[in-house]
Design a protein around this motif. Structure first.
Motif, PDB file in Angstrom:
ATOM      1  N   LYS A   1       0.829  -1.202   0.000  1.00 34.57           N
ATOM      2  CA  LYS A   1       0.000   0.000   0.000  1.00 34.57           C
ATOM      3  C   LYS A   1       0.866   1.255   0.000  1.00 34.57           C
ATOM      4  CE  LYS A   1      -4.241  -1.673   2.094  1.00 34.57           C
ATOM      5  NZ  LYS A   1      -5.203  -1.499   3.198  1.00 34.57           N
ATOM      6  N   LEU A   2       1.927   1.232   0.779  1.00 34.30           N
ATOM      7  CA  LEU A   2       2.838   2.378   0.832  1.00 34.30           C
ATOM      8  C   LEU A   2       3.514   2.599  -0.516  1.00 34.30           C
ATOM      9  CD1 LEU A   2       4.189   4.582   2.551  1.00 34.30           C
ATOM     10  CD2 LEU A   2       5.963   2.915   3.093  1.00 34.30           C
ATOM     11  N   LEU A   3       3.955   1.521  -1.151  1.00 35.18           N
ATOM     12  CA  LEU A   3       4.588   1.632  -2.460  1.00 35.18           C
ATOM     13  C   LEU A   3       3.612   2.149  -3.510  1.00 35.18           C
ATOM     14  CD1 LEU A   3       6.857  -1.535  -2.562  1.00 35.18           C
ATOM     15  CD2 LEU A   3       7.558   0.848  -2.361  1.00 35.18           C
ATOM     16  N   LYS A   4       2.342   1.750  -3.435  1.00 29.20           N
ATOM     17  CA  LYS A   4       1.337   2.258  -4.363  1.00 29.20           C
ATOM     18  C   LYS A   4       1.139   3.762  -4.183  1.00 29.20           C
ATOM     19  CE  LYS A   4      -1.444  -1.877  -5.151  1.00 29.20           C
ATOM     20  NZ  LYS A   4      -2.767  -2.504  -5.002  1.00 29.20           N
ATOM     21  N   LYS A   5       1.106   4.216  -2.924  1.00 34.80           N
ATOM     22  CA  LYS A   5       0.968   5.649  -2.658  1.00 34.80           C
ATOM     23  C   LYS A   5       2.165   6.419  -3.191  1.00 34.80           C
ATOM     24  CE  LYS A   5      -1.981   5.659   1.429  1.00 34.80           C
ATOM     25  NZ  LYS A   5      -2.081   6.017   2.850  1.00 34.80           N
ATOM     26  N   VAL A   6       3.359   5.910  -2.934  1.00 33.30           N
ATOM     27  CA  VAL A   6       4.567   6.580  -3.405  1.00 33.30           C
ATOM     28  C   VAL A   6       4.584   6.635  -4.928  1.00 33.30           C
ATOM     29  CG1 VAL A   6       7.084   6.369  -3.538  1.00 33.30           C
ATOM     30  CG2 VAL A   6       5.924   6.063  -1.356  1.00 33.30           C
ATOM     31  N   ALA A   7       4.208   5.539  -5.575  1.00 37.36           N
ATOM     32  CA  ALA A   7       4.170   5.516  -7.037  1.00 37.36           C
ATOM     33  C   ALA A   7       3.136   6.497  -7.572  1.00 37.36           C
ATOM     34  CB  ALA A   7       3.864   4.100  -7.526  1.00 37.36           C
ATOM     35  N   TRP A   8       1.993   6.584  -6.922  1.00 34.69           N
ATOM     36  CA  TRP A   8       0.957   7.511  -7.371  1.00 34.69           C
ATOM     37  C   TRP A   8       1.407   8.957  -7.215  1.00 34.69           C
ATOM     38  CZ3 TRP A   8      -2.296  11.318  -5.415  1.00 34.69           C
ATOM     39  CH2 TRP A   8      -3.360  11.660  -6.242  1.00 34.69           C
ATOM     40  N   TYR A   9       1.980   9.303  -6.048  1.00 32.36           N
ATOM     41  CA  TYR A   9       2.456  10.667  -5.829  1.00 32.36           C
ATOM     42  C   TYR A   9       3.567  11.035  -6.808  1.00 32.36           C
ATOM     43  CZ  TYR A   9      -0.210  11.041  -1.494  1.00 32.36           C
ATOM     44  OH  TYR A   9      -1.210  11.102  -0.564  1.00 32.36           O
ATOM     45  N   SER A  10       4.495  10.119  -7.039  1.00 35.14           N
ATOM     46  CA  SER A  10       5.594  10.426  -7.959  1.00 35.14           C
ATOM     47  C   SER A  10       5.080  10.576  -9.386  1.00 35.14           C
ATOM     48  CB  SER A  10       6.675   9.360  -7.879  1.00 35.14           C
ATOM     49  OG  SER A  10       6.156   8.107  -8.272  1.00 35.14           O
ATOM     50  N   SER A  11       4.064   9.815  -9.773  1.00 27.32           N
ATOM     51  CA  SER A  11       3.522   9.970 -11.123  1.00 27.32           C
ATOM     52  C   SER A  11       2.783  11.294 -11.270  1.00 27.32           C
ATOM     53  CB  SER A  11       2.599   8.799 -11.472  1.00 27.32           C
ATOM     54  OG  SER A  11       1.473   8.790 -10.627  1.00 27.32           O
ATOM     55  N   VAL A  12       2.091  11.726 -10.230  1.00 28.78           N
ATOM     56  CA  VAL A  12       1.416  13.026 -10.275  1.00 28.78           C
ATOM     57  C   VAL A  12       2.444  14.156 -10.373  1.00 28.78           C
ATOM     58  CG1 VAL A  12       0.025  14.637  -8.917  1.00 28.78           C
ATOM     59  CG2 VAL A  12      -0.672  12.264  -9.113  1.00 28.78           C
ATOM     60  N   ILE A  13       3.504  14.075  -9.592  1.00 27.38           N
ATOM     61  CA  ILE A  13       4.552  15.099  -9.638  1.00 27.38           C
ATOM     62  C   ILE A  13       5.237  15.100 -10.999  1.00 27.38           C
ATOM     63  CG2 ILE A  13       6.808  15.735  -8.691  1.00 27.38           C
ATOM     64  CD1 ILE A  13       5.731  14.809  -5.965  1.00 27.38           C
ATOM     65  N   SER A  14       5.509  13.929 -11.537  1.00 24.12           N
ATOM     66  CA  SER A  14       6.135  13.839 -12.859  1.00 24.12           C
ATOM     67  C   SER A  14       5.237  14.420 -13.941  1.00 24.12           C
ATOM     68  CB  SER A  14       6.465  12.390 -13.196  1.00 24.12           C
ATOM     69  OG  SER A  14       7.353  11.854 -12.265  1.00 24.12           O
ATOM     70  N   ALA A  15       3.942  14.127 -13.863  1.00 26.64           N
ATOM     71  CA  ALA A  15       3.009  14.665 -14.859  1.00 26.64           C
ATOM     72  C   ALA A  15       2.917  16.176 -14.760  1.00 26.64           C
ATOM     73  CB  ALA A  15       1.629  14.039 -14.679  1.00 26.64           C
ATOM     74  N   GLY A  16       2.890  16.694 -13.549  1.00 24.45           N
ATOM     75  CA  GLY A  16       2.854  18.146 -13.362  1.00 24.45           C
ATOM     76  C   GLY A  16       4.104  18.817 -13.891  1.00 24.45           C
ATOM     77  N   THR A  17       5.253  18.224 -13.629  1.00 21.42           N
ATOM     78  CA  THR A  17       6.512  18.770 -14.135  1.00 21.42           C
ATOM     79  C   THR A  17       6.544  18.718 -15.653  1.00 21.42           C
ATOM     80  OG1 THR A  17       7.605  17.981 -12.135  1.00 21.42           O
ATOM     81  CG2 THR A  17       9.014  18.589 -13.989  1.00 21.42           C
ATOM     82  N   PHE A  18       6.085  17.615 -16.222  1.00 17.43           N
ATOM     83  CA  PHE A  18       6.048  17.485 -17.676  1.00 17.43           C
ATOM     84  C   PHE A  18       5.137  18.553 -18.291  1.00 17.43           C
ATOM     85  CE2 PHE A  18       4.026  15.706 -21.504  1.00 17.43           C
ATOM     86  CZ  PHE A  18       5.162  15.578 -22.302  1.00 17.43           C
ATOM     87  N   CYS A  19       3.979  18.777 -17.680  1.00 18.27           N
ATOM     88  CA  CYS A  19       3.048  19.795 -18.202  1.00 18.27           C
ATOM     89  C   CYS A  19       3.662  21.190 -18.118  1.00 18.27           C
ATOM     90  CB  CYS A  19       1.735  19.745 -17.443  1.00 18.27           C
ATOM     91  SG  CYS A  19       0.761  18.281 -17.799  1.00 18.27           S
ATOM     92  N   ALA A  20       4.358  21.479 -17.033  1.00 23.94           N
ATOM     93  CA  ALA A  20       4.971  22.797 -16.873  1.00 23.94           C
ATOM     94  C   ALA A  20       6.073  23.014 -17.906  1.00 23.94           C
ATOM     95  CB  ALA A  20       5.525  22.954 -15.463  1.00 23.94           C
ATOM     96  N   ILE A  21       6.883  21.993 -18.129  1.00 22.85           N
ATOM     97  CA  ILE A  21       7.968  22.125 -19.106  1.00 22.85           C
ATOM     98  C   ILE A  21       7.405  22.227 -20.517  1.00 22.85           C
ATOM     99  CG2 ILE A  21       9.911  20.891 -20.138  1.00 22.85           C
ATOM    100  CD1 ILE A  21      10.547  19.838 -17.330  1.00 22.85           C
ATOM    101  N   THR A  22       6.393  21.423 -20.818  1.00 24.42           N
ATOM    102  CA  THR A  22       5.767  21.479 -22.140  1.00 24.42           C
ATOM    103  C   THR A  22       5.134  22.834 -22.388  1.00 24.42           C
ATOM    104  OG1 THR A  22       5.307  19.120 -21.983  1.00 24.42           O
ATOM    105  CG2 THR A  22       4.113  20.347 -23.657  1.00 24.42           C
ATOM    106  N   ALA A  23       4.468  23.385 -21.370  1.00 24.28           N
ATOM    107  CA  ALA A  23       3.837  24.701 -21.524  1.00 24.28           C
ATOM    108  C   ALA A  23       4.893  25.785 -21.724  1.00 24.28           C
ATOM    109  CB  ALA A  23       2.983  25.019 -20.313  1.00 24.28           C
TER     110      ALA A  23
END
Length: 130
Positions: free
Chosen positions: A9-31
Motif C-alpha cells: 500500500k505504501l509503495l502504491k501511494k509513493v508511485a501515485w504521488y511520484s507519477s502526479v509530480i512527474s506529470a505536473g513537471t512534464f506539463c509545466a515544461i511542455t507549456a
C-alpha cells in the motif's frame, strides 16, 4: 494487516504521488516550450512573484500583531475583573506575541542588512549591491 500488505500500500501511494509530480513537471515544461518561454524566464517570473509574497507576509504580520494586541487588552480586562479565572501570564504572553509580530518586518530588514553586509540589500528578488 501483515507488513507485506502495508508495504504494498505504501509503495502504491509513493508511485501515485511520484507519477502526479512527474506529470505536473512534464506539463509545466511542455507549456514553457510551447509558449517560447525559457527555463530562465520561468525562474524570473517565480522570483518576481516573491515580492508579492513578501508584501502578503508583512501585511499579515501587521494584522495579526494588531489582533493579538487587542486580545491582550481584552485579557488584561478579564484578569482585572476576575484574577482567579485568567492568570496574568496569558495577557503578558499575548502582548509579547503582538510586539514580535508588529516588529517582524523591521527585524527582518535589519537582519538582512546584518547578514549580507551594509553594501547589499537583501530582498525577495535577491541581493542588490549599492
Amino acid at each position: 494487516m501483515t507488513k507485506s500488505v502495508e508495504t504494498k500500500k505504501l509503495l502504491k501511494k509513493v508511485a501515485w504521488y511520484s507519477s502526479v509530480i512527474s506529470a505536473g513537471t512534464f506539463c509545466a515544461i511542455t507549456a514553457s516550450y510551447a509558449t517560447g518561454t525559457t527555463l530562465g524566464g520561468v525562474a524570473s517570473t517565480i522570483t518576481a512573484s516573491f515580492t508579492q509574497v513578501t508584501k502578503l507576509i508583512t501585511g499579515g504580520s501587521y494584522l495579526a500583531g494588531i489582533a493579538f494586541s487587542i486580545g491582550a487588552i481584552m485579557k488584561f480586562k478579564m484578569h482585572k475583573d476576575n484574577p482567579q479565572q485568567v492568570p496574568i501570564g496569558t495577557p503578558i504572553a499575548l502582548l509579547f506575541i503582538a510586539a514580535a509580530l508588529l516588529f517582524l518586518p523591521s527585524v527582518l530588514s535589519v537582519a538582512g542588512s546584518t547578514i549580507f553586509g551594509s553594501a547589499t540589500t537583501a530582498g525577495p528578488t535577491g541581493s542588490v549591491f549599492k
